[in-house]
Motif scaffolding. Sequence first.
Motif, PDB file in Angstrom:
ATOM      1  N   ALA A   1      14.161  73.625 -94.053  1.00  0.00           N
ATOM      2  CA  ALA A   1      13.114  74.609 -92.687  1.00  0.00           C
ATOM      3  C   ALA A   1      12.120  73.246 -93.189  1.00  0.00           C
ATOM      4  O   ALA A   1      11.769  73.418 -94.270  1.00  0.00           O
ATOM      5  CB  ALA A   1      12.556  76.219 -93.109  1.00  0.00           C
TER       6      ALA A   1
ATOM      7  N   GLU B   1      10.168  80.772 -91.023  1.00  0.00           N
ATOM      8  CA  GLU B   1      11.316  80.839 -91.099  1.00  0.00           C
ATOM      9  C   GLU B   1      11.800  81.544 -92.566  1.00  0.00           C
ATOM     10  O   GLU B   1      12.869  82.271 -93.199  1.00  0.00           O
ATOM     11  CB  GLU B   1      12.694  79.128 -90.970  1.00  0.00           C
ATOM     12  CG  GLU B   1      12.887  79.384 -90.121  1.00  0.00           C
ATOM     13  CD  GLU B   1      13.579  77.609 -89.884  1.00  0.00           C
ATOM     14  OE1 GLU B   1      14.671  77.549 -90.472  1.00  0.00           O
ATOM     15  OE2 GLU B   1      13.167  76.756 -88.812  1.00  0.00           O
TER      16      GLU B   1
ATOM     17  N   LYS C   1      13.465  84.903 -97.080  1.00  0.00           N
ATOM     18  CA  LYS C   1      14.803  84.345 -96.140  1.00  0.00           C
ATOM     19  C   LYS C   1      14.025  85.303 -95.130  1.00  0.00           C
ATOM     20  O   LYS C   1      14.359  86.778 -94.817  1.00  0.00           O
ATOM     21  CB  LYS C   1      15.377  84.054 -96.102  1.00  0.00           C
ATOM     22  CG  LYS C   1      16.865  83.585 -94.695  1.00  0.00           C
ATOM     23  CD  LYS C   1      18.068  83.118 -94.908  1.00  0.00           C
ATOM     24  CE  LYS C   1      18.578  82.757 -93.844  1.00  0.00           C
ATOM     25  NZ  LYS C   1      19.000  83.004 -93.096  1.00  0.00           N
TER      26      LYS C   1
ATOM     27  N   ARG D   1       7.289  75.955 -90.225  1.00  0.00           N
ATOM     28  CA  ARG D   1       8.117  76.878 -90.610  1.00  0.00           C
ATOM     29  C   ARG D   1       8.060  77.840 -91.537  1.00  0.00           C
ATOM     30  O   ARG D   1       8.758  78.250 -91.865  1.00  0.00           O
ATOM     31  CB  ARG D   1       9.756  76.439 -89.437  1.00  0.00           C
ATOM     32  CG  ARG D   1       9.334  76.562 -88.617  1.00  0.00           C
ATOM     33  CD  ARG D   1      10.451  76.494 -87.432  1.00  0.00           C
ATOM     34  NE  ARG D   1      10.951  77.868 -87.305  1.00  0.00           N
ATOM     35  CZ  ARG D   1      11.315  78.305 -86.482  1.00  0.00           C
ATOM     36  NH1 ARG D   1      11.423  77.545 -85.254  1.00  0.00           N
ATOM     37  NH2 ARG D   1      11.800  79.051 -86.307  1.00  0.00           N
TER      38      ARG D   1
END
Length: 184
Positions: free
Chosen positions: A97, A137, A183, A101
Motif C-alpha cells: 500500500a 489498507e 490487513k 494508506r
Amino acid sequence: RVPPAETGGVSMEFRRAESAEFDRVRGFYWALIDLMEGGEFDPGWRKGIYPSDAELRKSLDAGELYVLEDEGAIAAAVIINNEYNPGYEGLPWRVDAPPERVFMLHTLGVAPAMQGRGVAKRVVAECLATAREKGAECVRLDVLGGNEPAEKLYLAMGFYFVEAKTMYYEDTGWTEFRMFEYKL
C-alpha cells in the motif's frame, strides 16, 4: 468493535484527545512509566525521551492522539498516524500500500489498574476502526522483543507477525522489535 461491557462498563469512551490536554496525557504516560519501569514487561519508555513532550504535543495538535476514558480518568492512550521507523522499509509486508494508506500504532499504553480487563483489546479495535474510516489498507506496529502480553494481544486481534528486526529508537537504543501487520 469490542462491546463496552467487556472493558469494564458502558462509561468508557474512545476519543481524540484535545491539544489542551497535554499535561493530563503526559501525566498518564509518566505515571505508566513509573509503574512499569523495571517490571517484567517494561516497555522501555523513559520520561521526556519516549514519548517525548515534542511528540505528544505534535500528536495532540495533529489530532493523532486518542484516549480511552473511564469515568473521566484516562484508562489508555495511543497515537495513530503514518509515521514509522526507517527500519520498517524493506520488510516482507503482506500489504503493498502507498504510505498514506498505511497507519501505525504508537505508544499504546493501558493504566495498570485497567490491565486484564479487555481495555487494550478495546483500544486496538477502536484504532483499527479509526484507520479503516481514514482509508487505510493496513495497520503496522512494532513490539519490543520479549513483550509477550503485547504480542499475544496483537496475534489474538488478527495481526500477522512479519519478522523480528533490530532497530534504533532513542529510548531503547539498538534493540530487537517484533513487527506486526493487520490487513483492513
